[in-house]
Write a protein that holds these residues in place. Structure first.
Motif, PDB file in Angstrom:
ATOM      1  N   SER A  74      11.523  68.313 -16.987  1.00  0.00           N
ATOM      2  CA  SER A  74      11.381  66.859 -16.970  1.00  0.00           C
ATOM      3  C   SER A  74      10.243  66.370 -16.092  1.00  0.00           C
ATOM      4  O   SER A  74      10.126  65.176 -15.839  1.00  0.00           O
ATOM      5  N   ASP A 103      11.608  67.356  -8.180  1.00  0.00           N
ATOM      6  CA  ASP A 103      11.661  66.151  -7.335  1.00  0.00           C
ATOM      7  C   ASP A 103      12.896  66.055  -6.446  1.00  0.00           C
ATOM      8  O   ASP A 103      12.841  65.464  -5.374  1.00  0.00           O
ATOM      9  N   GLU A 104      14.020  66.633  -6.882  1.00  0.00           N
ATOM     10  CA  GLU A 104      15.203  66.587  -6.020  1.00  0.00           C
ATOM     11  C   GLU A 104      15.065  67.533  -4.824  1.00  0.00           C
ATOM     12  O   GLU A 104      15.801  67.414  -3.854  1.00  0.00           O
ATOM     13  N   ARG A 142       4.846  57.854  -9.897  1.00  0.00           N
ATOM     14  CA  ARG A 142       4.570  59.058 -10.680  1.00  0.00           C
ATOM     15  C   ARG A 142       3.560  58.793 -11.798  1.00  0.00           C
ATOM     16  O   ARG A 142       3.571  59.449 -12.825  1.00  0.00           O
ATOM     17  N   TYR A 178      17.300  59.392 -23.486  1.00  0.00           N
ATOM     18  CA  TYR A 178      18.021  59.273 -22.219  1.00  0.00           C
ATOM     19  C   TYR A 178      18.234  57.798 -21.893  1.00  0.00           C
ATOM     20  O   TYR A 178      17.285  57.074 -21.633  1.00  0.00           O
ATOM     21  N   TYR A 187      11.727  67.078 -21.994  1.00  0.00           N
ATOM     22  CA  TYR A 187      11.466  65.666 -21.767  1.00  0.00           C
ATOM     23  C   TYR A 187      10.003  65.497 -22.182  1.00  0.00           C
ATOM     24  O   TYR A 187       9.092  65.530 -21.359  1.00  0.00           O
ATOM     25  N   SER A 242      19.335  55.447 -15.742  1.00  0.00           N
ATOM     26  CA  SER A 242      20.076  54.786 -14.661  1.00  0.00           C
ATOM     27  C   SER A 242      19.913  53.272 -14.652  1.00  0.00           C
ATOM     28  O   SER A 242      20.895  52.534 -14.494  1.00  0.00           O
ATOM     29  N   PHE A 247      22.257  67.699 -12.282  1.00  0.00           N
ATOM     30  CA  PHE A 247      21.229  67.447 -11.267  1.00  0.00           C
ATOM     31  C   PHE A 247      21.808  67.853  -9.912  1.00  0.00           C
ATOM     32  O   PHE A 247      22.958  67.530  -9.601  1.00  0.00           O
ATOM     33  N   LYS A 278      12.330  59.064 -23.136  1.00  0.00           N
ATOM     34  CA  LYS A 278      12.969  58.526 -21.950  1.00  0.00           C
ATOM     35  C   LYS A 278      12.048  57.549 -21.254  1.00  0.00           C
ATOM     36  O   LYS A 278      10.877  57.879 -21.103  1.00  0.00           O
ATOM     37  N   CYS A 319      13.122  70.440 -12.739  1.00  0.00           N
ATOM     38  CA  CYS A 319      12.108  69.604 -12.102  1.00  0.00           C
ATOM     39  C   CYS A 319      12.261  69.767 -10.596  1.00  0.00           C
ATOM     40  O   CYS A 319      13.347  70.081 -10.110  1.00  0.00           O
ATOM     41  N   LYS A 357       7.987  60.743 -21.451  1.00  0.00           N
ATOM     42  CA  LYS A 357       8.635  60.157 -20.286  1.00  0.00           C
ATOM     43  C   LYS A 357       7.670  59.167 -19.659  1.00  0.00           C
ATOM     44  O   LYS A 357       6.593  59.533 -19.206  1.00  0.00           O
ATOM     45  N   PHE A 401      18.304  55.913 -10.110  1.00  0.00           N
ATOM     46  CA  PHE A 401      18.340  57.383 -10.053  1.00  0.00           C
ATOM     47  C   PHE A 401      17.812  57.886  -8.707  1.00  0.00           C
ATOM     48  O   PHE A 401      18.278  58.899  -8.184  1.00  0.00           O
ATOM     49  N   ARG A 402      16.872  57.157  -8.149  1.00  0.00           N
ATOM     50  CA  ARG A 402      16.298  57.584  -6.865  1.00  0.00           C
ATOM     51  C   ARG A 402      17.387  57.594  -5.798  1.00  0.00           C
ATOM     52  O   ARG A 402      17.433  58.478  -4.954  1.00  0.00           O
ATOM     53  N   PHE A 445      12.786  51.416 -14.552  1.00  0.00           N
ATOM     54  CA  PHE A 445      14.211  51.588 -14.817  1.00  0.00           C
ATOM     55  C   PHE A 445      14.789  52.888 -14.259  1.00  0.00           C
ATOM     56  O   PHE A 445      15.979  53.138 -14.370  1.00  0.00           O
ATOM     57  N   PHE A 446      13.946  53.737 -13.667  1.00  0.00           N
ATOM     58  CA  PHE A 446      14.458  54.928 -12.981  1.00  0.00           C
ATOM     59  C   PHE A 446      14.980  54.587 -11.588  1.00  0.00           C
ATOM     60  O   PHE A 446      15.493  55.471 -10.892  1.00  0.00           O
TER      61      PHE A 446
HETATM   62  C1  PBG Z   1      13.291  64.018 -12.796  1.00  0.00           C
HETATM   63  C2  PBG Z   1      14.187  63.059 -13.494  1.00  0.00           C
HETATM   64  C3  PBG Z   1      14.297  61.684 -13.279  1.00  0.00           C
HETATM   65  C4  PBG Z   1      15.304  61.234 -14.132  1.00  0.00           C
HETATM   66  C5  PBG Z   1      15.772  62.335 -14.831  1.00  0.00           C
HETATM   67  N1  PBG Z   1      15.050  63.451 -14.442  1.00  0.00           N
HETATM   68  C6  PBG Z   1      13.619  60.813 -12.291  1.00  0.00           C
HETATM   69  C7  PBG Z   1      12.194  60.449 -12.406  1.00  0.00           C
HETATM   70  O1  PBG Z   1      11.453  60.983 -13.243  1.00  0.00           O
HETATM   71  O2  PBG Z   1      11.744  59.608 -11.622  1.00  0.00           O
HETATM   72  C8  PBG Z   1      15.767  59.812 -14.246  1.00  0.00           C
HETATM   73  C9  PBG Z   1      17.103  59.601 -14.909  1.00  0.00           C
HETATM   74  C10 PBG Z   1      17.638  58.229 -14.766  1.00  0.00           C
HETATM   75  O3  PBG Z   1      16.962  57.305 -14.273  1.00  0.00           O
HETATM   76  O4  PBG Z   1      18.808  58.025 -15.153  1.00  0.00           O
HETATM   77  N2  PBG Z   1      14.039  65.037 -12.130  1.00  0.00           N
END
Ligand code: PBG
Length: 325
Positions: free
Chosen positions: A168, A124-125, A219, A273, A195, A276, A80, A250, A122, A198, A207-208, A203-204
């Motif tokens: 993803s 989002d980053e 989302r 997966y 993915y 986080s 990532f 996931k 993806c 999802k 990761f944010r 629980f994400f």
């Molecule tokens: C999207 C993505 C996410 C995670 C992996 N790929 C974030 C999301 O969908 O909000 C989350 C992984 C994690 O929480 O460990 N790029």
């Protein structure tokens, strides 16, 4: 005395050697994939406070972690990128010099053929609004405009050397769009780890922080509703039809039933997966002295394998190999 004369299940639990003989579920290094964050411009690793023990890597420390993953015999790494600048289109995702594409090249050159290099596909980053796709004039996530960008992003990642790309973003048609683009650019052998399933999960959360997400809101218009199981099978069927080589579920722990259903339903490998928030829960409880950390890690990973996952993405991947020895 048990109800039936002579029938005693405890006999097969009587010693460590006996338990090892009859263990149904295996956990091996090759089944584990380490997710990694690489931060553009970082001069030293930056701790992620909600994920104790996990860092945003510099390019240099990322290379070292990749070399260690290869040496441990892990199945792969999932990369990532954490860019320094973002825009509404997430253009850093397509730039060959964008941090994720650079990190892919670094990892491939470091690991050679010993380790599979996977990349998160993806936006989002990279987007200033933090959504997984681009927005239309009304501010909604525009599915089809996003597909065109994912297609280019897949080619950029394959060009950087990724062996496996992991779409993803939960846009409809994303696997087909990426497959068509990869094939058109001569990357017929690049594997798609979809993915497929999802859920819009709390629980994400950690990761944010890990990727410095800009998201406000949620989302829920593209990730799945936690109440729905049939929707998971529908998503998996579509992704396999569109050319997914491996499908992923996931998160893992709150969705072990879904992993089992998907494993029983498809004939491609199934990944899960261990995300986080699942990592953070165990680490937080262990830090308080409430659970035995190492046992909880192995029990968590074993449960995901037992549910049916052939491979697991986990922030504990490298440490688990040491625990298994
Ligand atoms: C999207 C993505 C996410 C995670 C992996 N790929 C974030 C999301 O969908 O909000 C989350 C992984 C994690 O929480 O460990 N790029």
């Amino acid at each position: 005395m048990s109800g039936f004369p002579g029938v005693r299940p405890r006999r097969l639990r009587s010693s460590a050697a006996m338990r090892r003989l009859v263990a149904e579920t295996t956990l091996e290094p090759r089944q584990l994939i380490l997710p990694m964050f690489i931060r553009e411009g970082a001069r030293e690793p930056i701790a992620i406070s909600s994920m104790p023990g996990v860092y945003q890597h510099t390019r240099d420390t990322a290379r070292k972690a990749v070399a260690e993953a290869a040496q441990l015999g892990l199945g792969g790494v999932m990369l990532f990128g954490v860019p320094t600048s973002k825009d509404p289109e997430g253009s850093g995702a397509l730039d060959p010099d964008g941090i994720l594409n650079v990190a892919i090249r670094d990892a491939v050159s470091e690991a050679g053929d010993d380790l599979l290099v996977m990349s998160d596909l993806c936006l989002d980053e990279f987007t200033s609004h933090g959504h997984c796709g681009v927005l239309d004039s009304a501010g909604r996530v525009d599915n089809d405009a996003t597909l065109a960008i994912y297609a280019e992003m897949g080619v950029a990642q394959a060009s950087a050397g990724a062996h496996i790309v992991g779409p993803s973003g939960m846009m409809d048609g994303q696997v087909g769009a990426v497959r068509t683009a990869l094939d058109g650019a001569g990357f017929q052998d690049t594997v798609i780890l979809a993915y497929a399933v999802k859920y819009a999960s709390a629980f994400f959360g950690p990761f944010r922080e890990a990727v410095g997400s800009s998201l406000t809101g949620d989302r829920k218009t593209y990730q799945q509703d936690p109440s729905n199981a049939r929707d998971a099978i529908r998503e998996v069927d579509l992704d396999v039809a569109e050319g997914a080589d491996i499908v992923m579920v996931k998160p893992a722990l709150a969705y072990l039933d879904i992993i089992r259903q998907v494993r029983d339903h498809v004939n491609v490998p199934v990944a899960a997966y261990n995300i986080s928030g699942e990592y953070a829960m165990v680490e937080a409880a262990a830090a308080n002295g409430w659970i035995d950390r190492e046992r909880a890690i192995l029990e968590t990973l074993t449960s995901i394998r037992r549910a049916g996952a052939d491979m697991i993405l986990s922030y504990w991947a490298a440490e688990a190999v040491h625990l298994l020895r």
